[in-house]
Each structure stands twice: as C-alpha cells, then as structure tokens.
Design a protein around this motif. Structure first.
Motif, PDB file in Angstrom:
ATOM      1  N   TRP A  64       8.262   5.954  -3.705  1.00 17.17           N
ATOM      2  CA  TRP A  64       7.108   6.790  -3.465  1.00 17.17           C
ATOM      3  C   TRP A  64       7.322   8.025  -3.615  1.00 17.17           C
ATOM      4  O   TRP A  64       6.399   9.165  -4.044  1.00 17.17           O
ATOM      5  CB  TRP A  64       7.008   6.524  -1.687  1.00 17.17           C
ATOM      6  CG  TRP A  64       6.662   5.443  -1.354  1.00 17.17           C
ATOM      7  CD1 TRP A  64       6.646   4.206  -2.100  1.00 17.17           C
ATOM      8  CD2 TRP A  64       6.583   4.997   0.034  1.00 17.17           C
ATOM      9  NE1 TRP A  64       6.444   3.228  -1.298  1.00 17.17           N
ATOM     10  CE2 TRP A  64       6.248   3.504  -0.018  1.00 17.17           C
ATOM     11  CE3 TRP A  64       6.520   5.494   1.271  1.00 17.17           C
ATOM     12  CZ2 TRP A  64       5.747   2.858   1.258  1.00 17.17           C
ATOM     13  CZ3 TRP A  64       6.430   4.886   2.456  1.00 17.17           C
ATOM     14  CH2 TRP A  64       6.128   3.501   2.390  1.00 17.17           C
ATOM     15  N   PRO A  70       1.932   4.257  -1.431  1.00 16.13           N
ATOM     16  CA  PRO A  70       0.693   3.099  -1.962  1.00 16.13           C
ATOM     17  C   PRO A  70      -0.312   3.216  -0.600  1.00 16.13           C
ATOM     18  O   PRO A  70      -0.129   3.531   0.385  1.00 16.13           O
ATOM     19  CB  PRO A  70       1.561   1.881  -1.811  1.00 16.13           C
ATOM     20  CG  PRO A  70       2.767   2.231  -0.743  1.00 16.13           C
ATOM     21  CD  PRO A  70       3.201   3.554  -1.115  1.00 16.13           C
ATOM     22  N   ASN A  71      -1.529   2.600  -0.904  1.00 21.19           N
ATOM     23  CA  ASN A  71      -2.688   2.556   0.131  1.00 21.19           C
ATOM     24  C   ASN A  71      -2.208   1.834   1.070  1.00 21.19           C
ATOM     25  O   ASN A  71      -2.498   2.250   2.349  1.00 21.19           O
ATOM     26  CB  ASN A  71      -3.876   1.860  -0.547  1.00 21.19           C
ATOM     27  CG  ASN A  71      -4.556   2.698  -1.679  1.00 21.19           C
ATOM     28  OD1 ASN A  71      -4.069   4.005  -1.836  1.00 21.19           O
ATOM     29  ND2 ASN A  71      -5.051   2.228  -2.683  1.00 21.19           N
ATOM     30  N   ASN A  72      -1.474   0.726   1.082  1.00 22.45           N
ATOM     31  CA  ASN A  72      -1.095   0.015   2.341  1.00 22.45           C
ATOM     32  C   ASN A  72       0.500  -0.311   2.388  1.00 22.45           C
ATOM     33  O   ASN A  72       0.969  -1.037   1.923  1.00 22.45           O
ATOM     34  CB  ASN A  72      -1.608  -1.474   2.340  1.00 22.45           C
ATOM     35  CG  ASN A  72      -1.316  -2.145   3.671  1.00 22.45           C
ATOM     36  OD1 ASN A  72      -0.347  -1.862   4.409  1.00 22.45           O
ATOM     37  ND2 ASN A  72      -2.243  -3.024   4.027  1.00 22.45           N
ATOM     38  N   ALA A  73       1.140   1.067   2.759  1.00 18.41           N
ATOM     39  CA  ALA A  73       2.474   1.096   2.726  1.00 18.41           C
ATOM     40  C   ALA A  73       3.175   0.078   3.693  1.00 18.41           C
ATOM     41  O   ALA A  73       4.106  -0.307   3.130  1.00 18.41           O
ATOM     42  CB  ALA A  73       2.637   2.610   3.464  1.00 18.41           C
ATOM     43  N   TRP A  76       3.264  -3.018   1.354  1.00 20.61           N
ATOM     44  CA  TRP A  76       4.217  -2.604   0.129  1.00 20.61           C
ATOM     45  C   TRP A  76       5.756  -2.964   0.718  1.00 20.61           C
ATOM     46  O   TRP A  76       6.317  -3.545   0.117  1.00 20.61           O
ATOM     47  CB  TRP A  76       4.137  -0.997  -0.079  1.00 20.61           C
ATOM     48  CG  TRP A  76       4.820  -0.875  -1.156  1.00 20.61           C
ATOM     49  CD1 TRP A  76       4.200  -0.769  -2.669  1.00 20.61           C
ATOM     50  CD2 TRP A  76       6.167  -0.474  -1.492  1.00 20.61           C
ATOM     51  NE1 TRP A  76       5.304  -0.409  -3.441  1.00 20.61           N
ATOM     52  CE2 TRP A  76       6.592  -0.260  -2.779  1.00 20.61           C
ATOM     53  CE3 TRP A  76       7.432  -0.569  -0.486  1.00 20.61           C
ATOM     54  CZ2 TRP A  76       7.884   0.209  -3.181  1.00 20.61           C
ATOM     55  CZ3 TRP A  76       8.318   0.011  -1.088  1.00 20.61           C
ATOM     56  CH2 TRP A  76       8.592   0.283  -2.388  1.00 20.61           C
ATOM     57  N   GLU A 112      -1.985  -4.820  -6.268  1.00 19.61           N
ATOM     58  CA  GLU A 112      -3.376  -4.652  -5.627  1.00 19.61           C
ATOM     59  C   GLU A 112      -3.693  -5.656  -4.626  1.00 19.61           C
ATOM     60  O   GLU A 112      -4.048  -5.290  -3.511  1.00 19.61           O
ATOM     61  CB  GLU A 112      -4.491  -4.769  -6.898  1.00 19.61           C
ATOM     62  CG  GLU A 112      -4.248  -3.836  -7.910  1.00 19.61           C
ATOM     63  CD  GLU A 112      -4.537  -2.400  -7.236  1.00 19.61           C
ATOM     64  OE1 GLU A 112      -5.615  -2.177  -6.482  1.00 19.61           O
ATOM     65  OE2 GLU A 112      -3.637  -1.443  -7.580  1.00 19.61           O
ATOM     66  N   ARG A 115      -2.930  -5.031  -0.715  1.00 20.34           N
ATOM     67  CA  ARG A 115      -3.720  -3.999   0.014  1.00 20.34           C
ATOM     68  C   ARG A 115      -4.075  -5.059   1.241  1.00 20.34           C
ATOM     69  O   ARG A 115      -4.423  -4.535   2.233  1.00 20.34           O
ATOM     70  CB  ARG A 115      -4.746  -3.550  -0.614  1.00 20.34           C
ATOM     71  CG  ARG A 115      -4.192  -2.400  -1.791  1.00 20.34           C
ATOM     72  CD  ARG A 115      -5.492  -1.895  -2.531  1.00 20.34           C
ATOM     73  NE  ARG A 115      -5.011  -0.919  -3.413  1.00 20.34           N
ATOM     74  CZ  ARG A 115      -5.614  -0.423  -4.448  1.00 20.34           C
ATOM     75  NH1 ARG A 115      -7.142  -0.541  -4.399  1.00 20.34           N
ATOM     76  NH2 ARG A 115      -5.316   0.300  -5.296  1.00 20.34           N
ATOM     77  N   ASP A 116      -4.410  -6.127   0.951  1.00 14.96           N
ATOM     78  CA  ASP A 116      -5.041  -7.025   2.025  1.00 14.96           C
ATOM     79  C   ASP A 116      -4.085  -7.971   2.647  1.00 14.96           C
ATOM     80  O   ASP A 116      -4.273  -9.115   2.957  1.00 14.96           O
ATOM     81  CB  ASP A 116      -6.288  -7.976   1.552  1.00 14.96           C
ATOM     82  CG  ASP A 116      -7.270  -6.956   0.932  1.00 14.96           C
ATOM     83  OD1 ASP A 116      -7.604  -6.002   1.736  1.00 14.96           O
ATOM     84  OD2 ASP A 116      -7.915  -7.309   0.048  1.00 14.96           O
TER      85      ASP A 116
END
Length: 435
Positions: A64, A70-73, A76, A112, A115-116
C-alpha cells in the motif's frame, strides 16, 4: 521502493507510508473480526487464521505504501491471507482436491473481482461462529475472554491487560495457550447445537459486553467513543438472543446495549471533547433505540426468572434513559438497583458505581466514605475511575487541593487521550478555597 523512468530507485515518501499505516489501522479496527472469521472458516484453525491475517497486514504495509490503498482493503487482506495459506499447503504437500478447488476459485477472482469479495450474510454468520469457538468450554473463562477480545474485539494485549488490571505478559500467555488448546482439541468452526448453548452463554455474553464497552469508552487511543465497535457487539448480541429466545440474560444484555448506544450522538462535542451524562442534550438521544431497549428488557422479564446481572444493569440504564432531565433521574431507585447488583454480581466497580449513585441521592460525604473503603481494600489499585470519582467527591466537598491531586492521578492512569484531557481540564478548573 519506487523506480523512475531512468531506472533510479527512490524510497517511498513518509507521507505514503503514514497514509498506508493509517488506512491499515482503520481497516483492522473495523473489519478484523470478519477477516479472522473468514480465514478461520477457510483453515479450520483460529491460531493460523490470525497469523495469516498478521502476515497479510505486513504485506499491506509494503504494497500500500508503494501502490496505494485498494478500493476494498478488507477484501484485499483476506485474499492475500488466503493465498498465503494455499502456498503453505502446497509447500507441505497437503493440497488435496478441496484445497485445489479453493485455489482455482481464488485465482480466478483476480484483483478486480476482490472488490465484491464479501458476502455480508456469510460474514455475519462467520463472526458469530468465531465468538462461539473462542468461548468453547475446553478453554478457561480467562482464556475465553482474552481470546475473544483479541480476535473478535480487535483489542491489543495491552488494552485487554488494562481492562482486567493484569500484566500484559499474562494476557499474551492466555491467548497463545488458548489457540494451542483449540487446535489440539480440534474444535469445529461452528455454532454449537442448541442443547449446548447454555454452557457457553455466560462467556459469550461477557465478551460481547466487554467488546461493546471498548467502543463505548475505549481503554486507550485518541477517541472517546468507537460506535462501530459497539454496533458490532450489539448486532452479535441480538443474534445470540434470537438463537436463545428463552434466555432472559441474553435479552437483558441487548436492552443494556440499546440504552447505552442511544446516547452516542450526545456523548461527544464537535471538537471531540467528551460530554458528561448530566450535561448531555437529551434531545439527541435515539428514542427509537431507547424503546427497543425497553422492549428487550420487558421480553426478558416476561420469561419469569427474575433479573440477574445484565437485567439489573439494564434497569439502571433505563432509569437514565427515561428521565426527561438529569435532575429528574430517580437516584434512589438506582441506589437500590446497585445494591441488588452488588449481591448478584459482586464487583469493586459495581461498588464504585453505587457510591456515585449514593452521592447523587444523599450527598458526597456518605459516598466518599464508601470510596475510601474501596481504596483501602486495594481492589481497584491502578484503576483511573476510582481516582476520578474520589476527585469529583472531594471537589463537591470543597477540598479542592486534594481533588485536584486525585484528578491528575486519574489522568496519568488512563490510556485514553480524550479522557486524560477531560480530567486535566477538570483539575485545572478547580480553584483553591479561601482560607
């Protein structure tokens, strides 16, 4: 390290590293229970799950800082930890078809897709399972509480030690032994069968209330309140109560949490300064939450077994919740409830709280005698609340020099920055009495 177009390498800026550390601390505070719960389901080992989470955090600090957060830490961290688990299985040549399938699914997700990653319903169940695993009867009560506060509450060993007035090394040893014991006993990652609920209920309720209190009044740090931590504890308490609808203490704990949580919006000023109960704007209290608390307490009473510890504490909180103003509080009833609580669940903290109620009901002189007895007993040595209460009582009696000393001592003892500032401000505001 970063390389520019010419090939030279430069260190990541301190600002980037600081941002990464702050982001990681925030994610861990909010999502640590979910991350560890998900990893426990994945590995069937609480100790390994937390170790993997810690390894992922170290990796996060490196990546990091270099690549940004990241968008959804949370996803991650979980993904990195799972990959490390799979790598470990491969190295040990224990990757059977089940693990191979897990690895393929994980690799197909990619960066990617992560994220979900989280399924909220699954995570909720996982955290509840984690609570029951940590409170398994194979562990001692002290080990159950320490382990749950660590892996579900996200508290550090230092914070747990401060809450229980024991050395940090003692807490660390309890946690290590608890993990080893669970692994040796091959405890399944599951909510127990209904017939086994009762033997774990007391421990589960205890740790959920301790986690709630860490959000209501953090033992350390710079925040006066952490509503996210308390909200998670309340959510889990509601789930436990619905699992055991005939257990009055489960509903009583829900009521107690609802009453306390209803005051969150009024407990802190815009600048973060804590606001005492008697100075709070009661129009900011969440009346819907208070009503939910009253409904939960009434449901506990309808079961017909009488009020135990959480029921009595909830009744005390209800007295505050229904009083239109601080002056309207029924302190006489609160004193009686504390006396009953002291018999049902004896504790020096209960005695200290009773002294506060006595001070409000009959005056500070009689309350100070109770506090002095507690001090002589040594049962609350090192506890900042004892010094703070004694300081308040001495101030009301006009003994300002002694009061200032007690408040300053309380400030030195607390690990919470906001509480320390509030205590020092009270001490500074005291003026010597003439003569």
């Amino acid at each position: 390290m970063r390389a520019d177009a010419s090939g030279s390498v430069e260190s990541a800026s301190d600002a980037d590293a600081d941002q990464a550390r702050r982001a990681l601390a925030a994610v861990w505070r909010i999502e640590s229970a979910r991350i560890v719960a998900t990893l426990t389901r994945f590995t069937d080992d609480v100790g390994q799950a937390e170790d993997l989470a810690q390894e992922a955090m170290l990796e996060a600090l490196r990546q990091w800082t270099e690549e940004g957060v990241p968008n959804n830490a949370g996803a991650w961290l979980t993904t990195v930890a799972k990959r490390r688990a799979i790598d470990g299985w491969r190295r040990r040549e224990r990757l059977d078809e089940r693990y191979a399938a897990m690895a393929r699914d994980l690799e197909q997700q990619g960066g990617e897709a992560s994220r979900d990653f989280f399924d909220p319903d699954t995570i909720d169940d996982d955290v509840l399972r984690l609570v029951f695993v940590a409170c398994h009867p194979v562990l001692s009560r002290e080990a159950q509480i320490a382990l749950t506060l660590r892996i579900v509450g996200g508290l550090s060993s230092e914070e747990i030690a401060r809450a229980f007035l024991v050395p940090v090394a003692t807490v660390q040893q309890r946690i290590v032994r608890a993990k080893k014991t669970l692994a040796a006993a091959n405890v399944p990652f599951a909510v127990p069968e209904p017939q086994d609920y009762a033997e774990r209920l007391g421990s589960v309720l205890s740790v959920l209330y301790l986690i709630f209190n860490e959000g209501y009044l953090p033992a350390s740090g710079e925040e006066w309140v952490r509503p996210d931590v308390s909200a998670e504890a309340l959510r889990l308490a509601r789930m436990v109560a619905n699992l055991m609808p005939r257990e009055p203490e489960a509903w009583s704990l829900v009521a107690l949490m609802e009453f306390h949580a209803s005051r969150f919006a009024a407990r802190v000023a815009r600048d973060g300064t804590p606001i005492p109960l008697d100075e709070q704007d009661r129009s900011c209290w969440d009346r819907a939450q208070i009503e939910r608390g009253r409904i939960a307490l009434a449901r506990a009473d309808r079961i017909g077994r009488g009020r135990a510890s959480y029921g009595l504490q909830a009744a005390i909180a209800e007295c505050h919740a229904v009083a239109p103003t601080a002056a309207d509080t029924d302190w006489g009833r609160i004193v009686v409830l504390y006396e009953a609580l002291g018999r049902v669940a004896p504790s020096p903290v209960v005695e200290l709280n009773r002294a506060v109620a006595v001070a409000m009901a009959t005056g500070p002189a009689s309350a100070l005698r109770l506090v002095d007895e507690l001090e002589r007993s040594g049962r609350l040595a090192g506890y900042p609340g004892l010094r703070a209460v004694r300081g308040e009582l001495l101030a009301r009696l006009g003994r300002t020099q002694e009061a200032r000393g007690e408040l300053e001592t309380a400030a030195r003892l607390t690990g919470n920055t906001r509480e320390r500032a509030a205590l020092l401000a009270k001490a500074a505001a005291l003026r010597p009495t003439a003569g």
